[in-house]
Write a protein that holds these residues in place. Structure first.
Motif, PDB file in Angstrom:
ATOM      1  N   ARG A  10      10.381  12.108   9.742  1.00  0.00           N
ATOM      2  CA  ARG A  10      11.270  13.295   9.531  1.00  0.00           C
ATOM      3  C   ARG A  10      12.000  12.017   8.130  1.00  0.00           C
ATOM      4  N   PHE A  11      12.081  11.317   7.923  1.00  0.00           N
ATOM      5  CA  PHE A  11      12.813  10.258   7.160  1.00  0.00           C
ATOM      6  C   PHE A  11      12.241  10.472   5.718  1.00  0.00           C
ATOM      7  N   HIS A  12      11.535   9.390   6.349  1.00  0.00           N
ATOM      8  CA  HIS A  12      10.369   9.314   5.000  1.00  0.00           C
ATOM      9  C   HIS A  12       8.821   9.702   4.612  1.00  0.00           C
ATOM     10  N   ARG A  13       8.955  11.456   5.358  1.00  0.00           N
ATOM     11  CA  ARG A  13       8.256  12.303   4.840  1.00  0.00           C
ATOM     12  C   ARG A  13       9.109  13.309   3.994  1.00  0.00           C
ATOM     13  N   SER A  14      10.460  12.993   4.448  1.00  0.00           N
ATOM     14  CA  SER A  14      10.796  14.114   3.649  1.00  0.00           C
ATOM     15  C   SER A  14      11.121  13.817   1.968  1.00  0.00           C
ATOM     16  N   ARG A  15      11.160  12.353   1.874  1.00  0.00           N
ATOM     17  CA  ARG A  15      11.625  11.886   1.174  1.00  0.00           C
ATOM     18  C   ARG A  15      10.778  10.967   0.292  1.00  0.00           C
ATOM     19  N   THR A  16       8.966  10.573   0.695  1.00  0.00           N
ATOM     20  CA  THR A  16       7.934  10.110   0.045  1.00  0.00           C
ATOM     21  C   THR A  16       7.097  11.037   0.246  1.00  0.00           C
ATOM     22  N   LEU A  17       6.701  11.436   1.404  1.00  0.00           N
ATOM     23  CA  LEU A  17       5.405  12.330   1.704  1.00  0.00           C
ATOM     24  C   LEU A  17       5.291  13.612   1.434  1.00  0.00           C
ATOM     25  N   THR A  18       5.999  13.753   0.331  1.00  0.00           N
ATOM     26  CA  THR A  18       6.646  15.008  -0.247  1.00  0.00           C
ATOM     27  C   THR A  18       5.077  15.738  -1.887  1.00  0.00           C
ATOM     28  N   GLY A  44       2.332   6.084  10.224  1.00  0.00           N
ATOM     29  CA  GLY A  44       2.270   5.887  11.929  1.00  0.00           C
ATOM     30  C   GLY A  44       2.433   4.206  12.286  1.00  0.00           C
ATOM     31  N   ARG A  45       1.407   3.314  11.690  1.00  0.00           N
ATOM     32  CA  ARG A  45       1.956   1.541  11.386  1.00  0.00           C
ATOM     33  C   ARG A  45       2.828   1.593  11.367  1.00  0.00           C
ATOM     34  N   LEU A  46       3.935   2.221  10.413  1.00  0.00           N
ATOM     35  CA  LEU A  46       5.021   1.551  10.338  1.00  0.00           C
ATOM     36  C   LEU A  46       6.330   1.899  11.261  1.00  0.00           C
ATOM     37  N   LEU A  47       5.333   2.723  11.513  1.00  0.00           N
ATOM     38  CA  LEU A  47       7.265   3.067  13.013  1.00  0.00           C
ATOM     39  C   LEU A  47       6.311   2.702  14.211  1.00  0.00           C
ATOM     40  N   ASP A  48       5.162   1.953  14.145  1.00  0.00           N
ATOM     41  CA  ASP A  48       5.211   0.954  15.212  1.00  0.00           C
ATOM     42  C   ASP A  48       5.506  -1.178  15.468  1.00  0.00           C
ATOM     43  N   THR A  49       5.657  -0.919  13.914  1.00  0.00           N
ATOM     44  CA  THR A  49       6.073  -2.057  13.476  1.00  0.00           C
ATOM     45  C   THR A  49       7.915  -1.973  13.459  1.00  0.00           C
ATOM     46  N   ARG A 106       0.774  -0.629  -0.007  1.00  0.00           N
ATOM     47  CA  ARG A 106       0.394  -0.287  -0.133  1.00  0.00           C
ATOM     48  C   ARG A 106       1.275   0.925   0.189  1.00  0.00           C
ATOM     49  N   PRO A 107       0.917   2.208  -0.864  1.00  0.00           N
ATOM     50  CA  PRO A 107       1.406   3.693  -0.921  1.00  0.00           C
ATOM     51  C   PRO A 107       1.224   4.041   0.795  1.00  0.00           C
ATOM     52  N   LEU A 108       2.432   4.336   1.052  1.00  0.00           N
ATOM     53  CA  LEU A 108       2.856   4.676   2.552  1.00  0.00           C
ATOM     54  C   LEU A 108       1.837   6.326   2.182  1.00  0.00           C
ATOM     55  N   ASP A 109       0.893   6.612   2.875  1.00  0.00           N
ATOM     56  CA  ASP A 109       0.387   7.555   3.939  1.00  0.00           C
ATOM     57  C   ASP A 109       0.944   8.274   5.290  1.00  0.00           C
ATOM     58  N   TRP A 139      15.982   2.190  19.814  1.00  0.00           N
ATOM     59  CA  TRP A 139      14.525   3.127  19.645  1.00  0.00           C
ATOM     60  C   TRP A 139      14.415   4.478  20.099  1.00  0.00           C
ATOM     61  N   THR A 140      14.857   4.774  20.635  1.00  0.00           N
ATOM     62  CA  THR A 140      14.665   6.490  21.644  1.00  0.00           C
ATOM     63  C   THR A 140      13.839   7.266  20.710  1.00  0.00           C
ATOM     64  N   PRO A 141      13.164   8.179  21.303  1.00  0.00           N
ATOM     65  CA  PRO A 141      12.493   8.934  20.782  1.00  0.00           C
ATOM     66  C   PRO A 141      12.891  10.303  19.397  1.00  0.00           C
ATOM     67  N   GLU A 142      14.353  10.413  19.837  1.00  0.00           N
ATOM     68  CA  GLU A 142      15.174  11.131  18.968  1.00  0.00           C
ATOM     69  C   GLU A 142      14.838   9.955  17.677  1.00  0.00           C
ATOM     70  N   ARG A 143      15.170   9.200  17.792  1.00  0.00           N
ATOM     71  CA  ARG A 143      15.129   7.510  16.787  1.00  0.00           C
ATOM     72  C   ARG A 143      14.362   7.475  16.134  1.00  0.00           C
ATOM     73  N   GLN A 144      12.655   7.288  16.809  1.00  0.00           N
ATOM     74  CA  GLN A 144      11.396   7.213  16.183  1.00  0.00           C
ATOM     75  C   GLN A 144      11.093   8.772  15.424  1.00  0.00           C
ATOM     76  N   ALA A 145      11.636  10.073  16.375  1.00  0.00           N
ATOM     77  CA  ALA A 145      11.093  11.775  15.888  1.00  0.00           C
ATOM     78  C   ALA A 145      11.598  10.960  13.436  1.00  0.00           C
ATOM     79  N   ALA A 146      12.872  10.804  14.003  1.00  0.00           N
ATOM     80  CA  ALA A 146      14.277  11.091  12.820  1.00  0.00           C
ATOM     81  C   ALA A 146      13.165   9.441  11.723  1.00  0.00           C
TER      82      ALA A 146
END
Length: 228
Positions: A51-59, A16-21, A8-11, A41-48
């Motif tokens: 951000r990574f997926h938003r910057s590369r795909t969800l733009t 959010g579900r992918l991060l949980d997995t 399924r195309p990422l949205d 999986w620190t909070p900083e790493r989860q946020a990164a």
């Protein structure tokens, strides 16, 4: 047995579900670029990760196409297609699958669908890079009749998308010893039956889980070398 595997195309909802997995079933170094700090999986790493997926795909102008792997109704990993800047018409494929879903045939089903998506998107070929030790990936690729090239610790393969899709590949079990259609060359490929006591070729041996079927899907060195 028919595997209910879909891409399924990422949205934003699926992110959010992918991060949980990822946090529950994968190591950070397997699924994202390196982030400084303590392991895990620190909070900083989860946020990164987000951000990574938003910057590369969800733009508005995405650098790559990312798909969430769903088995039944459960998110189990991600797959991507990234156009290679130095190889027009070629996309690099990457996949990661959570530990609990590796070795059950999901990787082969994902590869079939990813090749179909690449063909539909107009790519002429797909490039794959993994490591010499990721034998789970090697088996999936060679089962497709693909030749592997090794250079030091890197193993690469190029799959032409000229041929027709292999019928029934995603939703049919692989029978050891039965002829299999090679989607690249159109010639039958025989998947040999494993020796007694050994697993089928699409099942990793004990301890050989790899980082998903196509290696470290978001390794930063790979992005810097090929623009992906």
């Amino acid at each position: 047995m028919c595997l209910d595997v879909t891409l399924r195309p990422l949205d934003e909802l699926l992110l959010g579900r992918l991060l949980d997995t990822a946090t529950a079933d994968a190591d950070p170094e397997d699924v994202m670029p390196e982030v400084a700090g303590p392991p895990g999986w620190t909070p900083e790493r989860q946020a990164a990760f987000s951000r990574f997926h938003r910057s590369r795909t969800l733009t508005a102008d995405p650098e790559e196409r990312t798909y969430v792997i769903v088995v039944g109704d459960q998110v189990v990993g991600a797959a991507r297609l990234c156009p290679l800047r130095d190889r027009p018409g070629t996309a690099e494929a990457g996949v990661w699958i959570g530990r609990s879903h590796r070795g059950g045939g999901v990787g082969g089903a994902v590869l079939e669908q990813l090749l179909d998506l690449a063909r539909t998107a107009g790519f002429a070929s797909v490039f794959v890079s993994t490591t010499a030790g990721n034998t789970a990936v090697h088996r999936i690729l060679t089962a497709q009749g693909v030749s592997l090239t090794q250079d030091g610790d890197e193993v690469t393969a190029r799959m032409s998308l000229d041929g027709a899709r292999r019928p029934g590949a995603v939703c049919s079990p692989r029978v050891p010893g039965a002829p299999e259609k090679n989607s690249d060359r159109g010639a039958p490929v025989v998947v040999p039956a494993p020796p007694p006591g050994q697993p089928p070729r699409d099942t990793p041996p004990a301890g050989d889980t790899g980082s998903g079927p196509l290696g470290n899907h978001d390794h930063p060195d790979r992005h810097s070398r090929r623009g992906c």
